[in-house]
Design a protein around this motif. Structure first.
Motif: not given
Length: 424
Positions: A172-190
């Motif tokens: 659960t923690s790993f999935a949450r970290e992965l989702e946060q990382r993906r979200t942050e990467e998407a925001h960074q690209r934006e």
């Protein structure tokens, strides 16, 4: 945040292991005394058990350093279970080996309750079979077999339950970290895309225009900013229109509004009628912006050939005019109108000034006067001191005050300095 970074889970495992270690050591001491016919083997088993638990506790003490070896813990637990099976005859008796296998499977799928239940059932069956043995061997058979099914079932079930809890929470923690990382990467690209779009809409250097020396500095506090600067030359009439503005707020939303103003203003043909262009811009912003959003804007039109400067101010910090003749600074603050995007009906009076050769005009956003180490009086002092040396020297002196080397701006900074050439 990773599960191993919290105090809850390491504390849970350590307490559980200590409880288990003390229980196992107590049982081993009891058996070492009870098995008088095999005292050496019993004491060796107890010593191995204490050493085993010491190694496990040492591994658990490294949880906070993220260097725990989960595989090693599992291997140690399996070795202990195998050792228990060996000393109860499970390795040599097909019946006992099969029962242990059934207890292990029940513990794997049923956790603690499954292991205890199946261990108790296997123990009862062993008691029944032990009673069928010859009278002298009945108690020895029951003593050597039945208790271990319960012990092994409970121990295995507890271990499996703890491991399942750990892996579930870790996943659960790993999935949450992965989702946060993906979200942050998407925001960074934006943000990077928005920064490129804003750079294409906003000038990074002031244009060259006959009769004027221009210097521009614009820097957002984040990747993108709400400040805007626009240069609209009209070489045919010898006019230069320039605008400086500030959209309320910071970040992406303010940057999008500032970029849209930078694109739209030149298409409103401000040289034909600056006031009418600003009225149309205000109408557009009123229709598109939320009720709480607005933009300040100062539009200036310069004709260096005749030294004429016309100003329209929509809630922006006023222009500052330094007179080369006597060093006097004039604040062009009269006739200020409300910011754009707030009121459907908008009007701004025109202010006209005459620039003599060498006179210098300073346009700035509020990030300049609200920066650390700067206020309106200090800005005027810097203008008096450095304006005689030209626009570039003045801009460098102001930036050195508001943004020391190695620091980031607290707010968006935009500064435009233009000087009528002395040749005119």
């Amino acid at each position: 945040m990773n599960l191993l970074d919290t105090d809850e889970f390491p504390l849970l495992l350590k307490r559980g292991r200590w409880a288990l270690a003390l229980t196992e050591t107590g049982i081993s001491l009891f058996l070492a005394v009870w098995y008088r016919d095999r005292p050496t083997a019993a004491w060796v088993a107890m010593i191995l058990l204490v050493a085993y638990n010491a190694v496990v506790l040492l591994q658990l003490s490294r949880l906070n350093s993220k260097r725990i070896r989960i595989r090693l813990l599992v291997i140690l637990d399996l070795l202990f279970l195998g050792n228990a099976a060996f000393y109860t005859g499970g390795a040599t008796s097909p019946y006992l080996g099969l029962c242990y296998l059934i207890v292990f499977v029940a513990a794997l799928f049923g956790d603690l309750m499954g292991g205890l239940s199946m261990g108790a059932l296997a123990g009862l069956i062993t008691v029944g079979l032990g009673l069928m043995a010859p009278a002298p061997d009945q108690w020895k058979v029951i003593r050597d077999t039945a208790p271990y099914f319960v012990i092994v079932g409970g121990f295995t079930g507890y271990l499996v339950a703890q491991m399942k809890t750990w892996f579930t929470r870790y996943q659960t923690s790993f999935a949450r970290e992965l989702e946060q990382r993906r979200t942050e990467e998407a925001h960074q690209r934006e943000r990077e895309l928005a920064r490129e779009i804003q750079r294409s809409a906003m000038p990074t250097l002031a244009p060259e225009f006959p009769g004027l020396t221009l210097t521009l500095h614009s820097e957002p506090s984040l990747e993108v900013g709400g400040d805007l600067s626009v240069f609209i030359p009209d070489l045919a009439r010898g006019r230069l229109g320039l605008a400086i503005g500030d959209v309320a707020g910071k970040g992406m939303a303010a940057a999008l509004v500032a970029t849209s103003i930078g694109y739209l203003l030149p298409y409103l043909d401000p040289h034909r009628s600056p006031h009418q262009a600003l009225v149309r811009l205000n109408k557009d912003l009123c229709e598109r912006l939320p009720d709480t959003s607005f933009a300040t804007l100062l539009y200036a039109e310069l004709e260096p050939a005749v030294g004429r400067l016309r100003l329209w101010n929509a809630g922006h910090p006023p222009a500052l005019v330094w007179r080369a003749r006597d060093g006097h600074i004039e604040t062009a603050a009269c006739g200020q109108a409300p910011p754009l995007g707030l009121f459907a009906v908008w009007h701004a009076p025109e202010q006209e000034l005459t620039l003599a050769p060498g006179d210098l005009v300073v346009l700035h956003s509020d990030g300049i006067t609200e920066a650390r180490g700067m206020d309106e009086a200090q800005l005027l002092g810097l203008i008096r001191e450095h304006a005689p040396h030209g626009p570039r020297a003045l801009v460098e002196a102001i930036l050195a005050r508001v943004q020391p080397v190695g620091t980031d701006p607290l707010d968006d900074l935009t500064l435009i300095v233009c000087q009528r050439d002395r040749a005119f």
